[in-house]
Design an enzyme around this catalytic site. Sequence first.
Site: not given
Length: 712
Positions: A303, A376, A404
């Site tokens: 990332e 993820d 998340e």
Amino acid sequence: MKRILVLFICLLVPVLTYAEDGSGLWLRYKALPETVSKQYLQQLQRIAFDLNSLTRVIAKEELDRAFAGLLGNKPVLNQKIQINSLVIGTLKDRLVKKLVSADSLKLCGEDGFILKSMDYKGGKIILLAANRDIGLYYGIFELIRQMQQEHPLVGLHLTEKPSYSRRILNHWDNLDGTVERGYAGHSIWKWDELPTISPRYIEYARANASIGINGTVLNNVNASPKILSAEYLAKVKVLADQFRPYGIHVYLSVNFSSPKQLGGLPTSDPLDEKVDAWWKKKADEIYALVPDFGGFLVKANSEGLPGPQDFGRTHADGANMLADALAPHGGIVMWRAFVYNPDGDDRAKQAFKEFMPLDGKFRSNVIIQVKNGPVDFQPREPFSPLFGAMKHTTLMAELQITKEYLGFSDHLAYLGPLFEEFLKADTYGEGPGSTVARITDGSVFKEKLTAIAGVANIGEEVNWCGSNFAQANWYVFGRMAWNNSLSSKKIADEWIEQTLSPDPQFVSEVSGMMMQSREAVVNYMTPIGLHHLMGWSHHYGPEPWTDFRGARPDWLPKYYHKADSAGIGFDRSSHGSNAVGQYSEPLRSLYDNPATCPEIYLLWFHHLPWDYRLSNGNKLWEELCYKYSSGVEKVKEFQKTWDHMQGKIDEARFGEIQAKLAIQVKEAIWWRDACLLYFQTFSHQPIPAELDPPVHQLDVLKKQKFNLKNHN
Ligand code: GCU
């Protein structure tokens, strides 16, 4: 000196009289019913425990606190073995040596303990023995847990050894006090105030120790080089000093380009001698301040972060250079496998593609930290195929405690079943029975270094986690890190008994809700193997339509669901991206064929027509409608169940949970409507008449912007 230390600790630990605001976590120590407390008081009249270390002093204080709260009494300390005593110690303690053999303590390893009821001179005693003082501290928490659950002490016989030697929280906390993917307010680390100590540091250490957590990575994996500056290392030392008596080691996330950005070198190339020397010197500096420093966590070439590939080197080159700097001090490198380069291939395959060629090339003090799933932290993913495949490299799992992708701290989603499903997944890497748990805990590959990490959900809010129910996810992570074969149901029950209420009816109903809660979230967000349908940056609400140009395609929901007039799902079969090829047989063949692929992963591995028939006879479109609706119905059911709990716990926490469930019902409907109305534009089929029709309109939903202000 000892006395000064004792005084110091006493001053630090405030007298804990908690209001029911959630701050007491599972360590509330509410008075037990008299019949039960009478029995315990009878069995634990005296304690033989030599308070010759700080950890022992802390452990004794915990006992005092628990006795005062649960039993209304303080145990009497006397250094004799007498009937109805609790005898605590290691083999260095004369009294304990008489009661336990070195051989039986070998089974406990460094951190475990024996806790048992024994016959003694015609009566009974309770023995708590361990190899190290920290084992005694963990054993005391076990005894307290048994008491909080009102279990009889007669017949107690536990020999405990943790599944993993390192049980670590990862804080994604930034130095400016914000928390990446944190939903419980700002960071508990007050960097600006350090070396001034917040009383919460000790509370944090106690809570972690109570569930066996023994490591903490203080800062975000998206690490600022500043953390390694002399100024910050001095603050890190203060925290490490605080945590040491509680058995908690401090680790840091490091930025791979620190030599350049912080050290002023022209490069951070791991094969450059000056870079190598810079890291060695930095490691020496850290260990001079923190002699029991745990090591580094590294997110590299992921990332947009720097890493060894920037210099044409491999992950192994980078990890080994850091490992060599830490090795003389006993430190480790946790090198993350969360990588996905935009090479156009399926994102779910990329970690495997980058890391498998490096199998066997890492130093023995490097451990590769792999997220549970290949994408993820989705509400549901199959396990990452690296588990079981990397046979010559030590791996550890990274779980996400902060939710998340599962509704932040607003939705009830007890993650125990998710963690359990993952740990029990059979990788077949070394034949049947090679579960992720056994692959990572040293049972299959006999590694000495074993570890597990959880991304923390802790913040400065009074209840620590942004909601009372979210505390259960911190708790279950610790308990499973301690014992990876514990069931999520058992852990839910014990958490409820200690945190909310021991009333059996209450426990059974609330545990029922908790156990179904993750599946409910899967159903109203991403059923049948769908994934990543959430808004591309905030990861909260539904945005299956997102087509934001400028973001990477593999961040966008459309990349994952691939809905079109022909059907829906990501074809990862041998006819598609062939991600199935990364799994061992028989999983590879099982996943490859829609008829044998477990339906929970169907659209993860296959793109199937809207009228594809599922095993229950429903067409795929119908099944999607049923799943989305059942998710909503389930949450409505939770709401009803919870409403009946009024009066069974304090009003404050009852009300907080009730309010959160109201948000969840509203947002489950939002999810259902957004996904079904959007997918219907491809399926062109009606929503079955017996289901509640959508209450929203697609155009309106598409325009509604998720309000990030409420969700930092
Ligand atoms: C996810 C998350 C990021 C985080 C990253 C990581 O992509 O959204 O905030 O930095 O995982 O695990 O490194």
